[in-house]
Design a protein around this motif. Structure first.
Motif, PDB file in Angstrom:
ATOM      1  N   SER A  81       9.311   5.930   3.049  1.00  0.00           N
ATOM      2  CA  SER A  81      10.238   5.395   1.925  1.00  0.00           C
ATOM      3  C   SER A  81      10.359   5.975   0.915  1.00  0.00           C
ATOM      4  O   SER A  81      11.930   6.426   0.812  1.00  0.00           O
ATOM      5  CB  SER A  81       9.309   3.947   0.969  1.00  0.00           C
ATOM      6  OG  SER A  81       9.259   2.894   1.909  1.00  0.00           O
ATOM      7  N   LEU A  82       9.239   6.948   1.052  1.00  0.00           N
ATOM      8  CA  LEU A  82       9.733   8.289   0.134  1.00  0.00           C
ATOM      9  C   LEU A  82      10.258   8.898   0.852  1.00  0.00           C
ATOM     10  O   LEU A  82      11.332   9.889  -0.053  1.00  0.00           O
ATOM     11  CB  LEU A  82       8.286   9.482  -0.421  1.00  0.00           C
ATOM     12  CG  LEU A  82       7.120   8.801  -1.222  1.00  0.00           C
ATOM     13  CD1 LEU A  82       5.928   9.046  -1.065  1.00  0.00           C
ATOM     14  CD2 LEU A  82       7.921   8.007  -2.116  1.00  0.00           C
ATOM     15  N   MET A  83      11.280   9.286   2.394  1.00  0.00           N
ATOM     16  CA  MET A  83      11.827  10.166   2.941  1.00  0.00           C
ATOM     17  C   MET A  83      12.890   9.573   3.149  1.00  0.00           C
ATOM     18  O   MET A  83      13.686   9.771   2.616  1.00  0.00           O
ATOM     19  CB  MET A  83      10.912  10.170   4.341  1.00  0.00           C
ATOM     20  CG  MET A  83       9.881  10.747   4.428  1.00  0.00           C
ATOM     21  SD  MET A  83       9.592  10.694   5.571  1.00  0.00           S
ATOM     22  CE  MET A  83      10.405  12.111   7.268  1.00  0.00           C
ATOM     23  N   MET A  84      13.470   8.594   2.867  1.00  0.00           N
ATOM     24  CA  MET A  84      14.148   7.401   2.528  1.00  0.00           C
ATOM     25  C   MET A  84      15.057   7.800   1.516  1.00  0.00           C
ATOM     26  O   MET A  84      16.387   7.910   1.017  1.00  0.00           O
ATOM     27  CB  MET A  84      13.922   5.762   3.073  1.00  0.00           C
ATOM     28  CG  MET A  84      14.146   5.013   4.171  1.00  0.00           C
ATOM     29  SD  MET A  84      15.951   5.583   4.960  1.00  0.00           S
ATOM     30  CE  MET A  84      17.000   4.355   4.501  1.00  0.00           C
ATOM     31  N   ALA A  91      19.674   7.756   9.959  1.00  0.00           N
ATOM     32  CA  ALA A  91      20.168   7.019  11.310  1.00  0.00           C
ATOM     33  C   ALA A  91      18.932   6.701  12.020  1.00  0.00           C
ATOM     34  O   ALA A  91      18.294   5.473  11.891  1.00  0.00           O
ATOM     35  CB  ALA A  91      21.183   7.053  12.473  1.00  0.00           C
ATOM     36  N   ILE A  92      18.550   8.100  11.862  1.00  0.00           N
ATOM     37  CA  ILE A  92      16.878   7.468  12.861  1.00  0.00           C
ATOM     38  C   ILE A  92      16.010   7.117  11.664  1.00  0.00           C
ATOM     39  O   ILE A  92      15.092   5.736  12.071  1.00  0.00           O
ATOM     40  CB  ILE A  92      15.392   9.092  13.233  1.00  0.00           C
ATOM     41  CG1 ILE A  92      17.712   9.546  14.293  1.00  0.00           C
ATOM     42  CG2 ILE A  92      15.000   9.351  13.341  1.00  0.00           C
ATOM     43  CD1 ILE A  92      17.441  10.841  14.893  1.00  0.00           C
ATOM     44  N   LEU A  93      15.265   7.807  10.597  1.00  0.00           N
ATOM     45  CA  LEU A  93      14.625   7.465  10.015  1.00  0.00           C
ATOM     46  C   LEU A  93      15.257   5.407   8.977  1.00  0.00           C
ATOM     47  O   LEU A  93      13.268   4.708   9.217  1.00  0.00           O
ATOM     48  CB  LEU A  93      14.768   8.136   8.676  1.00  0.00           C
ATOM     49  CG  LEU A  93      13.559   7.843   7.678  1.00  0.00           C
ATOM     50  CD1 LEU A  93      11.927   8.322   8.276  1.00  0.00           C
ATOM     51  CD2 LEU A  93      14.013   8.829   6.250  1.00  0.00           C
ATOM     52  N   SER A  94      16.168   5.216   9.297  1.00  0.00           N
ATOM     53  CA  SER A  94      16.398   3.474   8.528  1.00  0.00           C
ATOM     54  C   SER A  94      15.059   2.952   9.825  1.00  0.00           C
ATOM     55  O   SER A  94      14.401   1.875   9.569  1.00  0.00           O
ATOM     56  CB  SER A  94      17.657   3.800   8.714  1.00  0.00           C
ATOM     57  OG  SER A  94      18.183   3.804   8.341  1.00  0.00           O
ATOM     58  N   VAL A 137      17.113  17.884  16.596  1.00  0.00           N
ATOM     59  CA  VAL A 137      17.977  18.358  16.273  1.00  0.00           C
ATOM     60  C   VAL A 137      18.584  17.704  14.610  1.00  0.00           C
ATOM     61  O   VAL A 137      19.160  19.154  14.427  1.00  0.00           O
ATOM     62  CB  VAL A 137      19.401  17.471  17.235  1.00  0.00           C
ATOM     63  CG1 VAL A 137      20.617  17.538  16.544  1.00  0.00           C
ATOM     64  CG2 VAL A 137      19.221  17.905  18.766  1.00  0.00           C
ATOM     65  N   ALA A 138      18.203  16.748  14.231  1.00  0.00           N
ATOM     66  CA  ALA A 138      18.249  16.592  12.597  1.00  0.00           C
ATOM     67  C   ALA A 138      17.518  17.417  11.959  1.00  0.00           C
ATOM     68  O   ALA A 138      18.184  17.889  10.732  1.00  0.00           O
ATOM     69  CB  ALA A 138      18.109  14.952  12.624  1.00  0.00           C
ATOM     70  N   GLY A 139      16.525  17.791  12.504  1.00  0.00           N
ATOM     71  CA  GLY A 139      15.441  18.676  11.713  1.00  0.00           C
ATOM     72  C   GLY A 139      16.774  19.757  10.821  1.00  0.00           C
ATOM     73  O   GLY A 139      16.594  20.508  10.260  1.00  0.00           O
ATOM     74  N   GLY A 189      23.186  17.040   9.384  1.00  0.00           N
ATOM     75  CA  GLY A 189      21.777  16.726   9.965  1.00  0.00           C
ATOM     76  C   GLY A 189      21.034  15.490   8.526  1.00  0.00           C
ATOM     77  O   GLY A 189      20.740  14.372   9.312  1.00  0.00           O
ATOM     78  N   ALA A 190      21.703  14.712   7.854  1.00  0.00           N
ATOM     79  CA  ALA A 190      21.018  14.065   6.805  1.00  0.00           C
ATOM     80  C   ALA A 190      21.484  12.301   7.109  1.00  0.00           C
ATOM     81  O   ALA A 190      20.885  11.587   7.197  1.00  0.00           O
ATOM     82  CB  ALA A 190      21.835  14.817   5.519  1.00  0.00           C
TER      83      ALA A 190
END
Length: 212
Positions: free
Chosen positions: A114-117, A92-95, A72-74, A86-87
């Motif tokens: 880390s790059l994605m964060m 929240a998920i990526l953290s 869903v976020a994607g 979405g961001a």
């Protein structure tokens, strides 16, 4: 250079649009794998990483829910129009994923997360003015309006979403009909990419001609 100049720069807008596409797609393969109830890794449970993922897999519904949240976020990021929610979901998920990769000493994976964060934080900074009404408490404020992605980028995001979801679907084998559908999806993605950029180039040429 002020934020307004950065926000109205056409090159910066193009970068942010495609950064949303890229980050949104990044969650599709792993998200669909969890959503369909499949294991994410084949690592042995004798290792901390393998044991951790197996424990999460054994939770059942939570494993599926995590995959659904990622998908869903994607999708929200890919639509461009709902990129801010979405961001926020992605952050929240990526953290959690980021902290896990650091805590369990994933080889090289923590660099990617880390790059994605960093990318997600950049997207939130890009749209931070839209958060002012939420963060402000009982205050009257005027929110600065900046150009949002045009209809062609939104339509392209929807097309990318459908095609990339199919290509990321776990268990699909490139045989027979599925092989041709996969090739068709790739062709649609390429044609959409070319068409949207040609349209942007054409509109820019017309704009420069009118200003001359």
């Amino acid at each position: 250079m002020t934020f307004e100049k950065l926000r109205t720069n056409r090159l910066n807008q193009w970068v942010m649009i495609h950064l949303r596409y890229l980050i949104g797609f990044a969650f599709f393969p792993s998200g669909l794998t969890k959503l369909m109830g499949n294991r994410f890794t084949a690592l042995s449970t004798d290792t901390p990483i393998g044991y951790f993922f197996e424990a999460m897999y054994q939770t059942g519904f939570y494993w599926n829910f995590l995959g659904l949240s990622q998908v869903v976020a994607g999708i929200l990021l890919m639509t461009q129009r709902f990129a801010l929610p979405g961001a926020l979901m992605f952050l929240a998920i990526l953290s959690n994923i980021w902290i896990i990769t650091i805590s369990l000493s994933f080889t090289g994976t923590w660099i990617i997360t880390s790059l994605m964060m960093m990318a997600v934080i950049i997207l939130l900074i890009w749209d931070h003015h839209k958060l002012f009404p939420i963060l402000g408490y009982n205050q009257t404020m005027v929110v600065k309006a900046y150009p949002d992605p045009g209809r062609s980028w939104i339509n392209a995001g929807l097309i990318y979403t459908v095609c990339l979801l199919f290509l990321s679907f776990p268990g699909s084998v490139s045989q027979g009909v599925e092989r041709w559908i996969s090739r068709g999806c790739v062709m649609i993605i390429v044609l959409t990419l070319v068409f949207t950029h040609y349209k942007v180039y054409k509109n820019r040429s017309v704009l420069l001609k009118n200003q001359a």
